[in-house]
Write an enzyme that holds these catalytic residues in place. Structure first.
Site, short mmCIF file in Angstrom:
data_model
loop_
_atom_site.label_atom_id
_atom_site.label_comp_id
_atom_site.label_asym_id
_atom_site.label_seq_id
_atom_site.Cartn_x
_atom_site.Cartn_y
_atom_site.Cartn_z
N ASP A 67 78.29 55.44 -17.36
CA ASP A 67 77.69 56.45 -16.49
C ASP A 67 78.00 57.86 -17.01
OD1 ASP A 67 76.27 57.41 -14.36
OD2 ASP A 67 77.85 57.07 -12.88
N ASN A 119 66.97 51.19 -12.10
CA ASN A 119 66.73 52.33 -12.99
C ASN A 119 65.24 52.61 -13.23
OD1 ASN A 119 69.68 51.78 -15.07
ND2 ASN A 119 69.41 53.16 -13.34
C1 FPP Z 1 73.95 56.19 -16.93
O1 FPP Z 1 73.98 57.59 -17.07
C2 FPP Z 1 73.27 55.59 -18.06
C3 FPP Z 1 72.14 54.82 -17.99
C4 FPP Z 1 71.47 54.49 -16.72
C5 FPP Z 1 71.47 54.30 -19.18
C6 FPP Z 1 72.39 53.89 -20.30
C7 FPP Z 1 71.54 53.60 -21.45
C8 FPP Z 1 71.90 53.75 -22.73
C9 FPP Z 1 73.26 54.19 -23.17
C10 FPP Z 1 70.87 53.55 -23.80
C11 FPP Z 1 70.26 52.18 -23.90
C12 FPP Z 1 71.18 51.11 -24.28
C13 FPP Z 1 71.28 50.48 -25.47
C14 FPP Z 1 72.20 49.33 -25.57
C15 FPP Z 1 70.57 50.90 -26.68
P1 FPP Z 1 73.16 58.48 -16.06
O2 FPP Z 1 71.86 58.81 -16.67
O3 FPP Z 1 73.10 57.81 -14.73
O4 FPP Z 1 74.04 59.76 -16.00
P2 FPP Z 1 74.21 60.75 -14.77
O5 FPP Z 1 74.89 59.96 -13.69
O6 FPP Z 1 75.08 61.83 -15.32
O7 FPP Z 1 72.85 61.22 -14.39
#
Ligand code: FPP
Length: 231
Positions: free
Chosen positions: A18, A66
């Protein structure tokens, strides 16, 4: 590098990655940039865990919830995922890492699904195990397992039967679940598998998450006593 006590039990760590969006925003960059950097962190961290003797690493890449994000962000994550399948993950598979995807593949693009299935086939039996949860929801996983069991004629639903029918069939439950970026919840991640997992939370935003953060999480794990309901 972290070490294990001789009777060490830490074999499976799961990560909720996250804070990518906040990390990018702090730098005046689009959220997508945070996901790109987060992807790099994921590979570094997974490989570090394997070098330290952790047999299984699970990461939460994309949840069933998501899809509610803005369309351009969903598209960016999917495009990162698509390119990472044929670059990073192919390489990981060659480095003796077995890759399993947890989640419902059916809404994903046909070429992505085909590539995921190819990776799963080709990496089967490798020494280290990486689970990538994509279009994953813990409740949906349990519901679909129960429906499949019912469709196959099962009338008595035991814990063993459900454990065998979910995406992680045959795998050890996570010993430790780590969540970055300060939120204190599991967000529909590994709902069935997490009942006795130790939980570790850190304020570090995922793209900044590094080897020292893993060391701190492992040290915290070994300071705890797991009783599994006993005394
Ligand atoms: C959470 O941060 C992250 C996600 C929902 C997506 C994670 C995806 C990746 C790292 C890329 C895809 C994966 C692979 C294996 C290639 P957030 O966006 O919720 O952050 P925030 O809470 O600060 O908004």
């Amino acid at each position: 590098m972290f070490t294990h006590p001789t009777d060490g039990t830490l074999k499976h760590i799961a990560f909720i990655m996250d804070g990518n969006g906040r990390w990018a925003k702090k730098r005046g960059m689009p959220r997508e940039f945070g996901h790109t950097e987060g992807t790099k962190a994921f590979r570094r961290i997974a490989e570090y865990c394997f070098r330290g003797g952790i047999e299984t690493v699970t990461i939460y890449a994309f949840s069933t919830e998501n899809w509610k994000r803005p369309q351009n962000e969903v598209a960016a994550i999917m495009s990162l995922f698509r390119s990472y399948l044929s670059l990073g993950m192919e390489e990981m598979a060659k480095n003796d890492i077995q890759i399993t995807f947890l989640g419902d593949k059916s809404p994903l693009a046909p070429d992505v699904r085909a590539q995921m299935e190819k990776l799963e086939r080709e990496s089967a039996g490798n020494r280290w195990h990486l689970n990538v949860a994509i279009n994953y929801g813990g409740r949906a996983e349990i519901v679909s397992a129960v429906n499949r069991l019912a469709a196959s004629g099962v009338t008595e639903f035991t814990e063993d039967a459900i454990s065998d029918a979910i995406y992680t069939s045959g795998q050890r439950d996570p010993d430790l679940i780590v969540r970055s970026a300060g939120e204190l919840r599991l967000s529909n991640f590994l709902t069935w598998q997490s009942v006795y997992s130790e939980l570790y939370f850190t304020d570090t935003l995922w793209p900044d998450f590094d080897e020292a953060d893993v060391d701190a999480a492992v040290a915290a794990y070994y300071e705890r006593t797991r009783r599994f309901g006993g005394v």
